[in-house]
Structures are given as structure tokens and as C-alpha cells.
Design an enzyme around this catalytic site. Structure first.
Site, PDB file in Angstrom:
ATOM      1  N   GLY A  94       0.828  -1.193   0.000  1.00 15.57           N
ATOM      2  CA  GLY A  94       0.000   0.000   0.000  1.00 15.57           C
ATOM      3  C   GLY A  94       0.867   1.250   0.000  1.00 15.57           C
ATOM      4  O   GLY A  94       2.069   1.191   0.268  1.00 15.57           O
ATOM      5  N   CYS A  95       0.241   2.384  -0.326  1.00 14.66           N
ATOM      6  CA  CYS A  95       0.994   3.630  -0.439  1.00 14.66           C
ATOM      7  C   CYS A  95       1.501   4.092   0.928  1.00 14.66           C
ATOM      8  O   CYS A  95       2.695   4.382   1.089  1.00 14.66           O
ATOM      9  CB  CYS A  95       0.139   4.699  -1.108  1.00 14.66           C
ATOM     10  SG  CYS A  95      -1.498   4.917  -0.382  1.00 14.66           S
ATOM     11  N   TYR A  96       0.614   4.157   1.920  1.00 13.17           N
ATOM     12  CA  TYR A  96       1.058   4.561   3.258  1.00 13.17           C
ATOM     13  C   TYR A  96       2.126   3.604   3.788  1.00 13.17           C
ATOM     14  O   TYR A  96       3.168   4.042   4.280  1.00 13.17           O
ATOM     15  CB  TYR A  96      -0.128   4.614   4.232  1.00 13.17           C
ATOM     16  CG  TYR A  96      -1.072   5.777   4.056  1.00 13.17           C
ATOM     17  CD1 TYR A  96      -0.625   7.097   4.163  1.00 13.17           C
ATOM     18  CD2 TYR A  96      -2.433   5.572   3.823  1.00 13.17           C
ATOM     19  CE1 TYR A  96      -1.511   8.171   4.026  1.00 13.17           C
ATOM     20  CE2 TYR A  96      -3.319   6.646   3.698  1.00 13.17           C
ATOM     21  CZ  TYR A  96      -2.853   7.936   3.804  1.00 13.17           C
ATOM     22  OH  TYR A  96      -3.725   8.992   3.687  1.00 13.17           O
TER      23      TYR A  96
END
Lengths: 353, 353, 353, 353
Positions: free
Chosen positions: C161-163
């Protein structure tokens, strides 16, 4: 409560209802009326957030207003409200407000439904039949700078569109004094995104319109016939314009840059004099000094219109006119109209700087 | 390292120097040239960050380029560079690059100094005497879509201004085919803030220009005579325009909306055919389908120009033309010119989508 | 056509299909793969724009790619593609890609469906049963900086995921070397709006999120268990974090500010040495010089991660880690994984600066 | 003139001067005071725009205020003003306002010069000696929610910094009731760009900070000791915090996300009760319902502070607190203090929604 103190020594407050209270123009109407010394926001209607207090739906109103949002069904819902701000989509608006007008309630209508003198023009622009054409006669086009006298005491005000407001205020002095030719007028308008309303859409999805500018509906926008009708009225003969709206990545503001051809050898000082004469005493319209042009940021949140003018070497007159689309372009103008209708001070509720 | 691998099986790389490497167009030139298969960024010059590696001054280049920034003093500083990208302010540019041209170095000049055929026009627009008027004859106006043949092998390229690029690409097909009248043309341009350069100013201070749009220098902008010279060249007779630039709260992009009067009874399909013919084979210019208008976001970061056209009921032709001001409007076009000059593939270094 | 020349002297290109080609990560995958020397974008699938050429749906691709968008029905639709970029919502992804994996097609999956080792963790976080738990064993968590060896030749990559990408790259050196305590870690993350995807919503409607910042899902975001799983893996024991994501009015970029407590008397130079050791040879991760912190603008559009560290007087270690959420946080990392899987140069397709 | 009508039936207006009238906090003070029923803006001082009317310098004030901007030289310049809003840089402020205080003029000082009880703390934070340490004793820290009683009738108010206002209002209920531990507190703050003032700088140049977020001065910001002094005062013992400010691409607003460790087994309902008790009757502070977090947009332009709280599974209390940095974080709070000092209605001039 914030307003309780302000109210004390005032003559009388009128009770006002807002229809379509949860759209951008409805919310803005509430924001302005909350600081209006002669108005009590008595009822709020919407199809969304029904049953919630407005301060729950919009935390901005926390500790300031706790009226409950209701679904509007019939005139009787208005109880003892004597005026209505109708912040509804066109077509929905006429259906809801027509019975109110007939019952003697003052309606300040922000939709397009009563802006045109001729129902055919309306039908052509909006693609629907006008079902209350009889009311068009008593409706007054709510631009106080042009129609102040007609507005006093009137019962149905058609608040102008946002683009038309910026264009008409920008060009009125030239048109009325016939300082320009009635053809070849170009209006290049740039609007913030709130002009598109609160409903999410692909076009107004943040990553789509942020960091971008684009034109849309060139030559086909519904505000074009509205502008043309008012321009023609001012000029005294049929005026056609080229109108190109653009979406700009900012929340609020409209800038209209207007290109016109002077009639004969009109000089710039004559032009400026016409503006000074028209707007010198107006509380909301300012002609900027020669060489300065308006920034939408300077009018954001206010009911003001700022205008800059210049003449170019190749012989055009160029006017730039800036307003806040939600205030002078919608709800602020509506409040200004209400003030004129009721004989209040015209700046009541509109002192936000 | 990014570039080492790419290079391997290539014919030959030319060594290029960037003058003015730390302004926005200089930085953008570096970004593009870093991915150019035929170019080695050999030297970087600036008055700022002297002695620092470019990747320290601009973290964006970390692990990608570590050339040290130098102060430029004389031609000998260029060592074995055979081409120069001059990303300098006007006037500074002519002084620095004139000796380079005389020494046979290829100069791609992004300033205004060599854009005009006539030194008087330059002086009138920029308020300074042209000190190297003799060079104007050999300079080629670097718009490959119009001047590809002249650019091949030329030694001094004058890269067009950002506004002119958008306006000329937008109107060239109409002008060259004389489909419009040569007077009354209005160009309403909207630019992102990077167009104003990297030097901080009150106008471009974030809270001043964010959430605002405003026009500036209407009828007085230096790009107007540049546009007029190119329009006249295309039309074959003197063309005057009304030009109004606006600042838009976004980093990159120019949208020019152009209003023109058709000659005689030119029809829209004839107009579209002219564009198709002119740009059908161009790698960087796209005519959008009828009914669609360009968004600057769609060309941001690319060397593309998107064009939309329509005709209006009241008889205007309206063209909207969008580019990235730092790419097709400056450094990308400079790279494209370099490619044409050297006979490289015209899209080398410009494949970023 | 742009890419024809680049291709010539290359070994071989693999044919790749993009599933979910019209969402933000799908579009970004196309943008990157268009400049990939070893990849041919062979097929594009989506439920939207079916039957249109991708360059019609997205004018950005005009003159660059004209593959037609199809609806994906079965593996046979892939024809001779040997790899798939799956840019689909969680749950939809597992259903579509599981059969592909079984057929031997290489799947780079950008959804959350194969990121967790334990299907229970997945169910708890995403509220659905995992229907292909057997595949979890062969899936590799696609963070090349940590799992490069496992990725080579693997057939199912779960792109982080990005985070999590920003948090893990920011804290990995501290965790792996046990320089910090495993409790009390706070991750305050700030994301641009494209992280929310292309579907219009009230939250991401321009006037709602522009000129505003706000937290959401504090303590309840699905990326928290993903971060915790990876942190625990690095640390060698269970690590819990406090994670608070915020929406920022910009298109791209994530900044994670991470607050940790040093173990014992760890000094800043020891900390910096750990980062240098971990990332010194990494092409995409840069430790900024002491005293500098990353700006998301410096990594926008690139596959880079910039990291700044400091120690504070009251004894915390503070790390700031910046990536582009759509590139290193999604599609760029996916391409990087593809490169590792196939043994391509790890920066192929990722040279955009 | 806008305000003439409002004034009529009012007791008395005090004459107020604004020092530093052309910075952002000075301009905001004017905007608010223009709608204050008990204040007349009598004199405006600045080093810029001297001799111009304020409505020429700032078109926003057109037709609303035409006071001429003067250079301030001595107390006598104030003529019959009885109160001063000092919107000056630290250090300049103490030099100018100390003589005014001695002369009995009420000073609402927005600088940092009188915020600390101990001149050493001031020197350590601001790097200059305090030249009027004797005045520190009579200065009251101008946070009405905490110090209302001390403010009544006081002659020297030290208006809190913007970050401290958001942090203190966010955590006061927890600290005063000792519901949290006094160590390990993390304050991650995000500010709009107007917080940096009106002077152009590279950091706040539009293309540099737009589309970007970044931290700065982590562990070294001057507001940290101010926060620590107030936190310690509330807690009754020394409190240290970790403070990390960030710049966000928006004009106005501060969001502080605060991470704290509960003492013992404090439960969320106990925490919420503490906030309700502290702020239930406050006109400007709102605790949002459980599960909601504040957006800076909801307080923009207003003097409100919105607070959201949650407890996380891993045992942290997380508070998010939002204000408008120029209103509740500066000039609005100054007006609120003025109101308390003079016994006006506390919301006078602060009714903007």
C-alpha cells in the site's frame, strides 16, 4: 448564541426560510443571514440531512445555529415565514415557489426559472417548458445596481446567474451609454469550482480539476442567452455575445474578461467617466484606478464587484470584472435584493470584508 | 545509475551545457536531457548554488546527476561541449551566447533575444538596444511544426515564448490558410505560476496568488509583438491581436482561448480539415475530436499541445490550445529543436507522458 | 510513434496486460510502461470506456498509444500476455488474478489481497473472507528494497500500500537494527487526494477538500495492520503503531512523519549510519543530509523515496519519508517489482525525473 | 459607508490603532474590527504603503475604509486612541509597545515578546535579550478560554502563537485534569502558508510550496517552548513535547494532531466529559461528536476551534484540533482578548461564519 446581543435594540426581524439549504448557495445564504440584523433564519428545507440540526450537518454552524433541516412539502410548512430564499435547481424551483408567490410570500429565487422575460427564451436555454409563464411578468431581475427601483416591494425576485452578474456589471456602463458596438463582444469567463454545485462529479473531482484549467460549453452555456437578454435591454437593441466559460482550480470567484469595440472615437477617459457615474455611489461596485486589474481574491467572501478597464493599441476596450460567485454571484446578491425589497439598509448582512 | 545502462549501444552522445541551470527552464532542461539517449549533460552554469552538485541543490536529482554547478565566465569554460541550452534572462542571454555562436557552438536560446527579425521590434518590446543585430539573420524561430526545414543544421535557435507557442500552434492552420480575418483577433491566455520564474515576488507569493485569478499587462505584454510577428508571417500580411494574459493558481500549463472571425462563409469542417492537414503527422500536436476542449492537466509534464475548436452561433471561431509552459512552452521545445538541428529522432528525450 | 526507435536494438519485449486500466493506478502504470524498453502494453481491461481507444478516453495518450479498452472476462482474453499488472480493488482482484496465477501468468497485484501472510489478518482488516488463502504462501510482498531476492522469478507479487511503503522505507533501518523501541511508535501520514482513487465522492469534491486538511480513520485504517505486520517482521517481534492518515489538498504525494523512541543511548550518527548502509546502493531511496527534510514535490512523478531524520532534545527520533503515492506508492513500485522478477534493469521505465 | 447604520444606537466606541497594519495579521485585524460594533479603526501604521489610503493599498477595503497609512514614530502619533493592536515582528514589538503600556494605553500584542513568564526562556527561544523584562509580570497570556479572569481590565495582552493556540486548546482538558502522562507527547502540526507572513520567500513561492507538503524546524521551532510553558502550567509540573510543524498548500488553517498516553486506565468517556465541561459554554470551541474529526475548512475565516478525539487500540489518545491561523490563531483571538479586557460581548466583531 452569537446573534442574541446584536438583535436587542432593533425594530423588527422578519422570519425567513431557506429552501435548498444544504447546497452551496443555500449554505452561503445561511452564513450571510446569520449576521443579518433584520432577519431570523426560521426554517431550513432540504432533501438531505433531513432531521439533523444544521450545525450537525455543517460543523461550521456549531454554536451558531441549531435549526433542524426539514423536508419541504407544502406552503403550510413555512408557518409564519414571510420571505423565502429559494436555492433550488431550475425547474424544481418554479414548481415549489409558484404557490408561495401566489400566497403572498416574498420569494427571492436563485434559480434560472424567472430570469427571462420570454418563456420561449427560457425553454430554448433550459430545454423545458415554463409552467408558470404568467409569473414572469411580476418577476424582477435582481441586479440592484440596475433595477433598484423595480425591486422595492416586489414579491418575486429572479436573482441573476453568477456569470451574467460579472458580465453585466462589467459592461453595463458601456452598453447603456452606447459607447461600444453591439456586435463582436467576447466574454471570456473563469470560474472557481463551487460554481458547479455540491454534487460530486468526475469533472470536479479534486485530482481532475486541480492543477488544470479548461473551457467548457463554449457557445452553448445557458448563461449566454441570459447575458444577451440583459445586454440587449441595456443597449436598446439586440446584442449577441461570444461567451466562453472556463473552470479554474480555486473554490470561489469569477473573473470575466470582456473584449469590446468602441463606437467611433470614444476615448478611455470618457469610458471611465461612464463607470464612475454609474457606480460612484454603489456600495458594492468599485472601479479600480487606471492600470489596475481585479483579482478574485480581493472580492472572495464579499458582496463586492471589482472592475478594471483599459484600451489597447489595436483599438479594443478590455474590461475585467471580478466577483465571488457564491456571494455577489448568488446568495449575497439575493440578500441585497431582500434588503431592497424590504427597505432595509442595502448592506445589512453583507458587511463581511 | 540511471543513465549508464541506457547509453551503451548508442551511436554517439553530444555533450551539452546548460546556462542558467537553476531557473525553472534550466531545471526542466536537465530533467528532460537526463532521459535523452543522445545527450550527455556535461556542464551546468548558474550564478546560484555555485560549487554545489546539482543533486544537492535540487534533491530531485539525487542519485541521478552529480555535475557541479559552475559560474560561467568564458567560452573556454564549455570545454568540449558542442551545444548549449541557454536558459537565461533576455539581454543577459545575447551577451553570453553571441561569442559562442561565433565560435561555432550550437546555441538553443530560450530567451527573447533572437526571436524577432527586426532589432527595432525587439527594442520596442524589451526596452533595450539589440547589441548583436547581425546574428538575428542566422537565428531560426524554433517552432519545429512551422520551421522544421530551417532548423536542420542551424547554429542559433530562438526558442519561442510560452504564450506565443500556445497561440501560434492554436491559430496557425487558420492563418496560413487565410480562413480568418486578420483583424479583431482576441487571445485570452491563462498561465500557471511557474511561467513567472523562480525568483520570489509579492505577486507569486503563495497566499497572494492561490485561490485567485487575475489579468495583468493587458495590451502591454512583451509576447504580444512576438505573436503578431509570427501571425503576420503566417498570414502574409500585417496582423494585430488583442492579448490578455492571466495568472492561474496552478504550477504548470498555459491555456490560450483564441477568438477569430471567419473569412466569408468558411465552415467548421473546412477549418478542422486545415488542422488535420497541418498536424496529422506531428508527434506533439493533437486536434481533439469535435466537441472536446483541452485541459492543461492532460499536457502537464509533456511536450504536447492539445487543440479544441468550435464555431459559435454568432459567427466566431473559438480555438483553445493547451501546453505545459515549461515543456512545449520552453525547455521541451528547446530539446525538440536540438533534435531537429542534429537530426536525432524528434521525440528523443521527450517521451514522458 | 514515440517508442519505435527506442526499441530497436533490444533483446526482447514482454507483452503485458493492465487490468483496471482506467483507475489512477492503472493509468499511471500505462504512463510508466509506455517508456519501458522491455515491455509492450498489449492489452488493457476495464469496465469503463470499453471499446474506446485508450487515447480517446485519456487524451494524454494521444499519438502515443491506441490500444482498445476491453472488458475482461476470462484468462483467454489475455492472449499471449505473459505478465499482468492488476490495478483492481481488493476482493475483485483476488477473484480475477487467482486463475491467472494458476495458469502460470506473472501477476503484479496492486490490491491488498495478497499482502498479508495470514488470511485472518486480511479478513480482520478488510472485512471479507480470503478465498484464495493457498496463494498467500507464494505471494511476495513487493518492496524490492527489502525483498529483492524473493522477488526474482516469483509469480505473484503483492505490491505494498501507499502509506505502508512510505512508513516502512522510513523506519526499516531503525527496526531491522533494533535501534528503537517496539512500542509507542506514531505515524502521522499526509496524502494527496489521488490516493482516494478516481471515483467522485463528497470528500474529494474539489471545493470540499481544497483549502483544507483533515485526519480520517485514525486508528482504524486498513493500512495499519499492513504496517504492523511488516514492522514486526523487520523487528523480529510484535510491533504496534499508532497510525493517523490525513488528506492534503494536492494531487500526489505522501509524507509520513514517524516518531520513535530510541533504545538505550543510541546516537544520531549511529542512526544515520544504519540508513546509509541500508540505502547507499539503492537507486530509488535517498537519505537527505542532516538538517534537511523531504518535500513531496521533489519526488512527485518519480519512483524515489526521500528520507530526512533528526533527533530531538526530549529524546525522540523523528523521521520524515516522502514518496509519490501513485509511483513508488503504487504503479512505479509495481514496475520496479516487474523489473526484479524478470531480471531487467531495475530502473527500466522508471527514469522519469 | 457600510458601518454607519450599525453604529447608531450604541453606547460608545473606542478608538483603536493598528501597528503593523499591512502584514497578514494587521490586515486581518482590520477586516475583523471593521465589523466590530464597539471599535473605531482610528489610525493605521506601517512602514509600507505610507501615505496611501488603506483601500488603495488593499482593494478589498474599497468603499469600506479610507484611513491613511502612517509611519509610526512616537506615542503622540496615536492621538486619542486608547487601545493598540500590535501586529509587529518580535523584538520590534517590545521596543514600540513598551512606552505605550507605560503611558496607560491598552496593548494587545500579537508578537512573541510578552508570552513567556521568564525572560530567559524568551532569550533562549528567540535569540535576543528581553529589554523590557519588567513588563512580563503584568502581561497576560491572551487565551480567553484559560485566562478570562486575568484578562479583564488588563493593560498588556500577549496573544498566543498560532501553533500554540491549536495545541493548547486541543490538550488543555487532558492536561488540567491530569488524564495523560506528562511525557512522550507528540504534536504534529500542519499549517497553511499565510502563517509565514506576507514577505515573499523562496519557500513560500507558489510553485515551490504548491502541490507539496514538508516538515520544517522539527524540534527547533520557537513555538515549542511556548507550548511547553503553557502545558506545564496546566499540568502543574514540567511537560516536554515533541513538536513538528509542516507547511500545507493552502492559505489558511492549522491542524494539530496530538498523540498522548493516558494515565492509568482513563476511558474515552471520561476524556470526552472533561472536554465538555471545559468548553460547553465557550462560544468559540466545539468538541465534535465521537467519530468525527475537524477539517480546517470548517473554521476558515472564523474564530472557532474544532476538536475531535479518539482512543486507539494500542492505547493512545489522539486529538485533532483545527483553527484558522490568522483568526483564532492571531487577530481574531486578539479581538476576543480586547473584548474581554473592555467587557464587551466576547463575540463582538467575531460573528463571521
Amino acid at each position: 448564541m452569537m446573534d442574541s446581543t446584536i438583535v436587542e435594540n432593533e425594530a423588527r426581524k422578519i422570519k425567513v426560510a431557506v429552501l435548498g439549504a444544504t447546497g452551496y448557495t443555500g449554505e452561503e445564504a445561511i452564513r450571510l443571514l446569520l449576521n443579518h440584523p433584520r432577519v431570523e433564519i426560521a426554517r431550513l428545507f432540504s432533501l438531505e440531512f433531513v432531521g439533523e440540526k444544521v450545525c450537525e450537518a455543517f460543523p461550521r454552524f456549531s454554536k451558531k445555529l441549531d435549526v433542524v433541516i426539514e423536508e419541504f412539502r407544502a406552503e403550510s410548512d413555512l408557518k409564519d415565514c414571510e420571505a423565502v430564499m429559494a436555492c433550488l435547481p431550475h425547474r424544481v424551483s418554479m414548481r415549489l415557489v409558484a404557490p408561495l408567490v401566489e400566497r403572498g410570500i416574498t420569494v427571492i429565487d436563485l434559480s434560472a426559472d424567472f430570469r427571462f422575460a420570454d418563456p420561449q427564451t427560457y425553454s430554448a436555454a433550459y430545454g423545458v417548458e415554463h409552467q408558470y409563464a404568467a409569473l414572469l411578468e411580476q418577476a424582477v431581475y435582481g441586479l440592484p445596481e440596475l433595477n433598484r427601483d423595480k425591486l422595492r416591494g416586489c414579491k418575486l425576485v429572479a436573482v441573476p446567474g453568477c456569470y451574467p452578474t460579472s458580465a453585466i456589471l462589467g459592461a453595463a456602463a458601456l452598453l447603456k451609454n452606447r459607447l461600444v458596438r453591439p456586435s463582436g463582444i467576447v466574454i471570456d469567463s473563469k470560474s472557481g469550482v463551487s460554481g458547479a454545485g455540491r454534487a460530486p462529479s468526475s469533472r470536479c473531482h479534486f485530482p481532475e480539476c486541480n492543477e488544470s484549467i479548461f473551457p467548457y460549453s463554449i457557445g452553448e452555456h445557458r448563461h449566454q442567452p441570459e447575458i444577451e437578454e440583459q445586454f440587449s435591454e441595456l443597449y436598446g437593441e439586440k446584442v449577441k455575445v461570444t461567451f466562453a466559460p472556463h473552470l479554474v482550480p480555486m473554490n470561489r470567484g469569477i473573473l470575466s474578461t470582456i473584449y469590446l469595440d468602441p463606437r467611433g472615437d470614444v476615448r478611455l477617459d470618457r469610458v471611465r467617466a461612464a463607470y464612475e457615474e454609474m457606480y460612484g455611489d454603489e456600495p458594492f461596485v468599485t472601479l479600480l484606478p487606471q492600470g489596475r486589474f481585479p483579482r478574485t481574491a480581493d472580492v472572495a467572501g464579499t458582496n463586492s464587484c471589482h472592475i478594471g478597464i483599459t484600451g489597447t493599441r489595436e483599438g479594443k476596450i478590455v474590461v475585467a470584472s471580478a466577483i465571488d460567485n457564491l456571494v455577489k454571484g448568488a446568495s449575497g446578491q439575493a440578500v441585497q435584493c431582500l434588503n431592497v425589497v424590504y427597505g432595509f439598509d442595502e448592506t445589512d448582512g453583507l458587511t463581511r470584508v
